[in-house]
Enzyme design. Structure first.
Site, PDB file in Angstrom:
ATOM      1  N   LYS B  79       0.847  -1.200   0.000  1.00  0.00           N
ATOM      2  CA  LYS B  79       0.000   0.000   0.000  1.00  0.00           C
ATOM      3  C   LYS B  79       0.877   1.243   0.000  1.00  0.00           C
ATOM      4  O   LYS B  79       1.906   1.278   0.683  1.00  0.00           O
ATOM      5  CB  LYS B  79      -0.904  -0.026   1.241  1.00  0.00           C
ATOM      6  CG  LYS B  79      -1.933   1.095   1.317  1.00  0.00           C
ATOM      7  CD  LYS B  79      -2.830   0.921   2.544  1.00  0.00           C
ATOM      8  CE  LYS B  79      -3.881   2.015   2.661  1.00  0.00           C
ATOM      9  NZ  LYS B  79      -4.742   1.833   3.851  1.00  0.00           N
ATOM     10  N   SER B 154      -9.772   2.036   3.126  1.00  0.00           N
ATOM     11  CA  SER B 154      -8.851   2.757   2.267  1.00  0.00           C
ATOM     12  C   SER B 154      -7.853   1.864   1.523  1.00  0.00           C
ATOM     13  O   SER B 154      -7.283   2.294   0.531  1.00  0.00           O
ATOM     14  CB  SER B 154      -8.070   3.792   3.086  1.00  0.00           C
ATOM     15  OG  SER B 154      -7.194   3.154   3.994  1.00  0.00           O
ATOM     16  N   SER B 178      -9.866  -0.358   7.337  1.00  0.00           N
ATOM     17  CA  SER B 178      -9.282  -0.163   6.002  1.00  0.00           C
ATOM     18  C   SER B 178      -8.626  -1.393   5.388  1.00  0.00           C
ATOM     19  O   SER B 178      -8.279  -1.368   4.209  1.00  0.00           O
ATOM     20  CB  SER B 178      -8.268   0.986   6.035  1.00  0.00           C
ATOM     21  OG  SER B 178      -8.947   2.215   6.017  1.00  0.00           O
TER      22      SER B 178
END
Lengths: 95, 487
Positions: B79, B154, B178
């Site tokens: 990420k 997210s 997330s």
């Protein structure tokens, strides 16, 4: 609660944000909705409950006070948007 | 068996046996990324040259005995808020568009030592603030199961990349759901470990008391393997703790396991398909020997408002470092130093980030601190007490991960509070610091994946892996991915 223009300006100042008139109106509306929403916590009785910062007990973590190598100056400056003579460059702060 | 039918550990085993080369696997993933990215857009940055060079080096390392771990040579992604030395780490923000870390996050180093081959950095909501990956400065990610739907967020890019089998696993981060909500929306497995289990050094902070790094994977075995690789005490993160590694799960016998079913998680607002699939999963655990126990968590109703106060307060403090001086976006025009700060932040941050740091600044401001920030910390204490009571009666809890399956792109753009409401089942887990895992447990009427959340007591990762693995031995939802060739 009422979100006055004065409060929006104050919060924007704390957050270091610059808002034009349209953004200020939008921010007032957003803050009103979000604060209105979180205000439902008021109905919950928390009398006698201690505020909890950490879910688990935390203690100070110490290490030996020894000299270690720090990051190279060139590396630290590598992402600087402006630099000069091995320093971060900022606008003049003192006249 | 096709390459993309394998899990990360299965591929790792084939690489060890020289049935497939690391370069070959890496090339196959890069090719697949080339196809899939046209619609999915799970990545902000793909690094093919670095990945292929790395693949060659890892292959040599496997051959000479340097890399012996089960994940060596397996292509993966990270990420874009986890620092990768020499590779841009943008937080999906204009503020950090050109930021290239000069050091690695601890998890990056640990994966490198385990022989991971990183293919790139995945898309996310800007500064991890969102549940849809739509607030990325670099464009939206689409759900691989249906390109008109969000992947969740997210960590939407990480979840979509695994669901589309662009990589075999990816790292995400979870502040209020997330990892778990996008895992649910994309039909992959994911775990947010107990707070402190994984070092946050090199993770760009959103809300430090809630943030935790974890993996998005194909199955529970992969999740256990990645978690075991990245966990551990780190002197660079004072909140990290030394806990024994959870064992790799084995077997499907859940006799004696008490699975709490909190009725408060199955009430108003929960889609009927999601409810039914999660209850199916609970019954499957029961069929494997577990006992279902009704438990209560009435404080759940207050989880979202308390969470948003705490997360935004910490965000407003954490993001004060972005000032256009040491790194990050610097505007072309400004009047003086103070105006440089204001302009850099006003032009560098997107709308949702500004909204949250303003709410946070408000909640921390003099005159409101007690009524908002301290009140939320009291609710957090009640939340932990609520879970403590549940774990007196149960060894783990099963709940939905999100009230719905993946919704349409743009559905909540004008009404952030509607988006926040989707975090109802996940945020309380972060506030109590507990581990939360999501496993795919079926599909809704539109063919979109549903995820079940397993919540464990602090440092109870081993219990979650055991239950999830037993469940997956008897179900195949985790093996399905969009466009998979049926056997």
């Amino acid at each position: 609660m009422e979100i006055t223009d004065k409060l929006v300006s104050y919060v924007a100042e704390l957050a270091h944000l610059k808002l034009d008139d349209a953004q200020r109106a939008q921010a007032a509306q957003d803050l009103a909705r979000m604060i209105g929403y979180v205000d439902q916590l008021r109905e919950l009785d928390t009398e006698g409950v201690e505020p909890m910062s950490h879910a688990f007990p935390v203690v100070n973590v110490f290490r030996e006070d020894e000299v270690r190598e720090s990051m190279d100056r060139e590396l630290i400056l590598q992402n600087a948007p402006a630099k000069k003579d091995g320093c971060f460059l900022v606008p003049r702060t003192v006249e | 068996m096709e390459l993309f039918d394998l899990t990360a550990l299965e591929l790792g085993a084939k690489i060890k046996k020289h049935e497939i080369g690391v370069v070959e696997a890496t090339r196959a993933c890069l090719d697949r990324i080339g196809e899939q990215e046209k619609t999915v857009h799970a990545f902000i940055t793909v690094t093919p040259e670095l990945a292929l060079a790395r693949a060659e080096a890892v292959q040599r390392g496997i051959d000479d005995g340097t890399y012996t771990g089960p994940l060596a040579g397996v292509p993966m992604a990270i990420k874009d808020l986890i620092s990768t030395k020499g590779v841009a780490t943008t937080c999906a923000s204009r503020m950090l568009e050109h930021y290239v870390p000069v050091f690695d996050a601890t998890v990056t180093k640990k994966l490198e030592a385990a022989g991971a081959v990183c293919l790139g950095k995945t898309n996310m909501d800007e500064f991890a603030m969102g549940s849809t990956t739509e607030s990325s400065y670099f464009g939206v990610t689409r759900n691989p199961w249906n390109p008109d739907r969000v992947p969740g967020g997210s960590s939407g890019g990480s979840a979509a990349a695994v669901a589309a089998r662009e990589v075999f696993y990816a790292l995400g981060s979870d502040t209020g759901g997330s990892i778990r909500q996008p895992a649910s929306f994309c039909g992959v497995t994911g775990i947010k470990p107990t707070y402190g289990t994984v070092s946050r050094y090199g993770l760009l902070a959103y809300a430090s008391s809630l943030d935790q790094i974890g993996p998005l994977t194909i199955d529970a075995l992969d999740a256990a393997a990645v978690t075991r690789t990245i966990m551990g005490r780190d002197e660079m993160d004072a909140t990290s703790v030394d806990v024994p590694l959870p064992g790799m799960p084995a077997g499907d016998d859940l006799t004696g396991l008490r699975v709490g079913v909190p009725e408060d998680y199955f009430g108003k607002g929960l889609a009927s398909d999601v409810c039914a699939r999660v209850m199916d999963a609970a019954k499957q655990l029961e069929a494997l020997g577990a006992t279902l126990v009704p438990v209560r968590m009435p404080i759940l109703d207050y989880a979202i408002p308390a969470y948003y106060i705490l997360a935004c307060a910490e965000a407003s403090s954490n993001l004060s470092r972005y000032d256009g001086v040491k790194y990050g976006y610097r505007p072309e025009h400004f009047e003086d130093l103070h105006d440089l700060y204001l302009t850099a932040r006003s032009e560098g941050f997107g709308a949702e980030v500004k909204r949250r740091i303003m709410l946070g600044a408000f909640a921390l401001s003099s005159g409101y601190y007690d009524a908002y920030y301290n009140k939320a910390l009291r609710v957090k204490a009640l939340m932990k007490q609520g879970f403590d009571r549940c774990f007196e009666q149960a060894d783990l809890l099963i709940t939905p991960a999100a009230p719905t399956t993946a919704y349409a792109l743009g559905a909540h753009t004008d009404d952030p509070i509607q988006m926040y409401l989707g975090d109802i089942y996940t945020v309380s887990v972060n506030m109590a610091g507990l581990p939360g895992m999501v496993v795919p447990c079926g599909f809704d009427g539109e063919g979109l994946p549903v995820g079940a959340q397993l919540i464990g007591p602090a440092f109870g990762e081993g219990i979650l892996f055991r239950a999830a693995h037993a469940y997956q031995l008897h179900t195949a939802f985790h093996r399905r991915f969009p466009g998979r060739k049926e056997d």
